[in-house]
Design a protein around this motif. Structure first.
Motif, PDB file in Angstrom:
ATOM      1  N   GLY B 165       0.806  -1.237   0.000  1.00 22.91           N
ATOM      2  CA  GLY B 165       0.000   0.000   0.000  1.00 22.91           C
ATOM      3  C   GLY B 165       0.829   1.273   0.000  1.00 22.91           C
ATOM      4  O   GLY B 165       0.306   2.370   0.164  1.00 22.91           O
ATOM      5  N   HIS B 167       2.501   4.599  -0.927  1.00 20.07           N
ATOM      6  CA  HIS B 167       2.161   5.593  -1.938  1.00 20.07           C
ATOM      7  C   HIS B 167       2.952   6.879  -1.791  1.00 20.07           C
ATOM      8  O   HIS B 167       2.568   7.924  -2.296  1.00 20.07           O
ATOM      9  CB  HIS B 167       0.654   5.846  -1.988  1.00 20.07           C
ATOM     10  N   ALA B 230       1.306   7.438  -6.825  1.00 21.14           N
ATOM     11  CA  ALA B 230       0.882   8.233  -5.672  1.00 21.14           C
ATOM     12  C   ALA B 230      -0.567   7.941  -5.317  1.00 21.14           C
ATOM     13  O   ALA B 230      -1.049   8.319  -4.262  1.00 21.14           O
ATOM     14  CB  ALA B 230       1.049   9.716  -5.955  1.00 21.14           C
ATOM     15  N   SER B 231      -1.281   7.298  -6.221  1.00 24.20           N
ATOM     16  CA  SER B 231      -2.666   6.973  -5.884  1.00 24.20           C
ATOM     17  C   SER B 231      -2.985   5.558  -6.373  1.00 24.20           C
ATOM     18  O   SER B 231      -3.610   5.345  -7.396  1.00 24.20           O
ATOM     19  CB  SER B 231      -3.613   8.038  -6.419  1.00 24.20           C
ATOM     20  N   PRO B 232      -2.502   4.595  -5.579  1.00 26.16           N
ATOM     21  CA  PRO B 232      -2.553   3.198  -6.009  1.00 26.16           C
ATOM     22  C   PRO B 232      -3.956   2.599  -6.096  1.00 26.16           C
ATOM     23  O   PRO B 232      -4.128   1.536  -6.667  1.00 26.16           O
ATOM     24  CB  PRO B 232      -1.734   2.473  -4.942  1.00 26.16           C
ATOM     25  N   TYR B 233      -4.938   3.265  -5.529  1.00 22.80           N
ATOM     26  CA  TYR B 233      -6.272   2.651  -5.494  1.00 22.80           C
ATOM     27  C   TYR B 233      -7.269   3.302  -6.440  1.00 22.80           C
ATOM     28  O   TYR B 233      -8.432   2.949  -6.458  1.00 22.80           O
ATOM     29  CB  TYR B 233      -6.825   2.683  -4.069  1.00 22.80           C
ATOM     30  N   LYS B 234      -6.792   4.282  -7.195  1.00 27.22           N
ATOM     31  CA  LYS B 234      -7.683   5.105  -8.010  1.00 27.22           C
ATOM     32  C   LYS B 234      -8.555   4.299  -8.961  1.00 27.22           C
ATOM     33  O   LYS B 234      -9.752   4.531  -9.069  1.00 27.22           O
ATOM     34  CB  LYS B 234      -6.821   6.055  -8.815  1.00 27.22           C
ATOM     35  N   GLN B 235      -7.996   3.347  -9.634  1.00 31.09           N
ATOM     36  CA  GLN B 235      -8.692   2.673 -10.723  1.00 31.09           C
ATOM     37  C   GLN B 235      -9.716   1.659 -10.239  1.00 31.09           C
ATOM     38  O   GLN B 235     -10.406   1.048 -11.016  1.00 31.09           O
ATOM     39  CB  GLN B 235      -7.689   1.999 -11.661  1.00 31.09           C
ATOM     40  N   LEU B 236      -9.836   1.522  -8.936  1.00 33.74           N
ATOM     41  CA  LEU B 236     -10.680   0.449  -8.426  1.00 33.74           C
ATOM     42  C   LEU B 236     -12.176   0.752  -8.469  1.00 33.74           C
ATOM     43  O   LEU B 236     -12.975  -0.136  -8.355  1.00 33.74           O
ATOM     44  CB  LEU B 236     -10.298   0.149  -6.982  1.00 33.74           C
TER      45      LEU B 236
END
Lengths: 501, 241
Positions: B165, B167, B230-236
């Motif tokens: 996690g 970032h 920097a935003s690892p969860y954006k595409q979820l």
């Protein structure tokens, strides 16, 4: 090009006889639904991005607009509703997790509406709140169980830190980030005027609002955003967020694109990076660990502030509450599954958690059975919609309630449930400067004060009707409640009798 | 001020430190007292002889703490500024959500060291561990720097799932072997000479506290861990109104 399987949810109905082409609707809609077509010399609408927030309808000077559900329907199916089908299309198109906002909108039972209040007749006469003094002042915190005496036989009062509320209603946690600065200011000023508290949420506290510290509850969540000594010292109480009714078991995630200059300052993270609050506090795996965090916060603030532990109402809530009551915390806040949120995965919001009414009744009973009810105050939230809900909550055992959705409604929210888009046309759930300025805190805070004053009057009316002149006598007084249309099991959990019994 | 902490309860001990107007404290015979130095401001200094309990220096706000002994769990939890120097080992979640200041550990540290560490403007946190650490080093790291020197350690000095996690921020791990089981959020490269020089300051401070040779340490192979996004969860997510 791939086919778009999604139909607009709404239809914009414009009365051409009334429309004066003033283009207010166009300027007011951040979703860019309306525009003026010079060739046709009339206003046209692209409904695909309409969220039914009612901003254009409300501001249309000639009342030329209506937003209606789109009458176009998929073939009727009792099992596969159009909404479920739409969701399949969305996920098939994107591969994403469905993200929604505000509280669970599904038609689960609302137990508040299946509980009736008592009133006095003939004996123990009702009290007229306009003539007699009525008390709704509430103290939150540990209550001493025994009296201690010094060597001269004088009683020694150990002062536990407490919160003093003029009304048994507080504003629950909404972070600066999920809502705008003007919305935060509205809550802070209303709390100050009402003699109650608002809650920072987990996003830290803006410097401009430190002056409202005496009416502020500072939240500490797993991400610890904006948490430092001055922040902890500023608030009247500290709330540890373990869970939230709208999304029990998962954390928070404010996307980097919403972290602008101001939010970056209060969260104390760089602009544009994601603010991730992990689901668990990674240092809390037991009640003992929770106790450690509670006591460390007390140590850091010289044992002067009450500590609240907030949890979501889940299946084992009574046992969890029992643990929290022994953790050194002064107040437990329980958030029901209808609680609102700025963003939550749809499936979590709609399927996880239990109703606050049942959670409250079982927690209160469990703490009484174990003789530890006075160790801790109980605050409940998760869709307390009106003063009658407050009275029923108190009679079921709550010391006070948290409201948030109702507070947002007072500011102008129309529950379009699209906070997660960041394009709130009412200036509440957005950080876009042009939208934020639409919410005028000078006006909005008065509306919020009006709302709570009105509820307070109604609470007093209902209490007076029962022959009760102090909210303390209503607290946990389940004899004042009767169920209507409930099963014996539901009545047993609520600890009330059926109407007519 | 010298305090003999033998058989003293933590609340009493911490109150003595908090209420005192003196700036320097030596706490002897410390044995498990929690929350020592919680929220203490700049200008205060605590020397601990013994084993402090959990949450040492929580919310630390500029004070300096040295421990001659081992520290337990949650050392420097949500630390905002200051320094914690441990002449021994440190437990789990050392430096949880630390925002600034520095933690130096001579020996080993436990699981989840530096979890959710973050930096902001001129606030920049540092953790330097002399020996090895457990699993989940730098989980959710959002800023700051973590250095693991692995002195005297065979193989890789960090456990599994390092940087899950992550970032933001950086980790430097002195090792010839790449950490095992790195998650997709982490980018792992061999540190260049220039990158190694960027941590010289921290290594020299470590050497100053505990001895050793900075040049020798820096001549070894280091792996540098940085976030992939920097935003690892954006595409979820997909909006579902």
């Amino acid at each position: 090009m791939a086919i778009n399987y999604l139909n607009p949810l709404f239809e914009v109905v414009r009365n051409p006889d009334r429309c004066i082409k003033c283009r207010v609707c166009e300027r007011q809609c951040a979703n860019e639904v309306h525009h003026y077509d010079p060739d046709l010399d009339r206003m046209v609408a692209d409904e695909t991005s309409c969220v039914d927030c009612q901003r254009c309808v409300t501001l249309c000077p000639t009342r030329a607009l209506k937003i209606r559900p789109n009458e176009n329907q998929f073939r009727e199916n009792g099992n596969w509703s159009q909404q479920i089908m739409d969701e399949v299309y969305k996920q098939a198109g994107s591969g994403g997790v469905l993200l929604s906002a505000m509280g669970n909108p599904r038609e689960y039972p609302v137990y508040w509406d299946k509980i009736l209040l008592n009133a006095s007749q003939v004996t123990n006469p009702p009290i007229d709140p306009l003539r007699e003094p009525m008390e709704t002042k509430t103290f939150l915190g540990k209550k001493d169980q025994s009296i201690h005496y010094d060597e001269n036989g004088k009683a020694v009062y150990e002062k536990n830190p407490y919160l003093e509320l003029d009304v048994p209603i507080m504003f629950s946690a909404m972070s600066f980030g999920s809502i705008s600065k003007n919305a935060h200011e509205t809550l802070a000023r209303a709390a100050q005027e009402l003699g109650t508290y608002y809650n920072t949420g987990e996003g830290g506290l803006h410097k401009d609002f430190y002056k409202y510290g005496a009416n502020t509850i500072c939240q500490v969540a797993s991400g610890r955003f904006g948490v430092f000594k001055e922040y902890l010292d500023t608030g009247a109480a500290i709330e540890i967020k373990m869970g939230q009714g709208a999304k029990p078991g998962i954390g928070g995630h404010l996307p980097g694109m919403k972290i602008n200059e101001e939010i970056s300052k209060t969260r104390m993270i760089p602009k544009g990076t994601d603010a991730i609050s992990p689901a668990p506090h990674h240092d809390i795996y037991s009640i003992e660990d929770l106790r450690q965090l509670v006591l460390s916060l007390k140590e850091a603030t010289n044992w002067e502030k009450p500590v609240i532990v907030k949890i979501a109402a889940v299946h084992n809530v009574a046992a969890i509450a029992s643990g929290i009551a022994r953790s050194g915390a002064d107040i437990i806040a329980i958030d029901g599954y209808r609680g609102g949120t700025g963003a939550a995965p749809t499936r979590i919001r709609d399927n996880v958690g239990i109703p606050i009414e049942l959670a409250l009744a079982s927690v209160d009973q469990r703490l009484r059975d174990e003789g530890i009810r006075n160790n801790i105050s109980v605050v409940v939230g998760g869709s307390v919609r009106c003063s009658a809900d407050v009275v029923k909550a108190v009679a079921l055992g709550a010391d006070a309630v948290y409201i948030a959705t109702a507070a947002l409604l007072a500011m102008g929210c129309h529950l379009c449930r699209s906070c997660n888009t960041g394009k709130c046309n009412w200036g509440i759930a957005t950080q876009r400067a042009d939208l934020v300025k639409r919410l005028n805190p000078d006006i909005a805070y008065k509306r919020l004060v009006n709302l709570v004053h009105a509820w307070d009057h109604e609470i007093k009316e209902m209490m007076g009707g029962m022959g009760i002149n102090s909210i303390e006598s209503l607290r946990g007084n389940r004899l004042m409640l009767r169920g209507i249309g409930l099963t014996q099991k539901e009545l047993d959990i609520l600890g009330i009798m059926h109407a007519g019994e | 001020m010298i305090i003999d902490a033998k058989n003293m309860q933590y609340a009493e001990l911490n109150k003595m430190v908090r209420d005192s107007e003196e700036d320097k404290f030596t706490l002897d015979n410390v044995l498990g007292q929690r929350y020592i130095g919680a929220g203490l401001p700049e200008g205060k200094e605590i020397l601990i002889n013994g084993t402090p309990g959990n949450a040492l220096g929580a919310y630390l706000n500029g004070a300096k703490i040295s421990v001659h002994g081992n520290a337990q769990d949650a050392t420097g939890d949500t630390m905002n500024d200051g320094a914690i120097i441990i002449h021994g080992n440190s437990g789990d979640t050392t430096g949880y959500a630390m925002r600034s200041g520095e933690i130096y550990v001579q020996g080993n540290a436990g699981y989840r060291v530096g979890i959710h560490m973050k930096s902001y403007q001129d606030l920049f946190p540092t953790i330097v561990i002399g020996g090895k650490v457990g699993d989940f080093l730098g989980e959710y790291q959002a800023g700051g720097i973590i250095v693991v020197l692995g002195i005297g350690v065979e193989g890789c000095p960090v456990g599994h799932f390092c940087g899950t996690g992550m970032h933001g921020g950086e980790m430097f791990i002195r090792s010839d072997v790449m950490p095992k089981g790195l998650p997709v959020q982490v980018c792992c490269t061999v540190a260049t000479q220039e990158e190694k020089e960027s941590i010289r300051h921290y290594v020299e401070r470590f050497v100053k506290h505990f001895g050793n040779n900075a040049d020798e340490l820096l001549s070894s192979n280091f792996f540098k861990l940085t976030p992939n996004s920097a935003s690892p969860y954006k595409q979820l997510y997909v909006n579902n109104l």
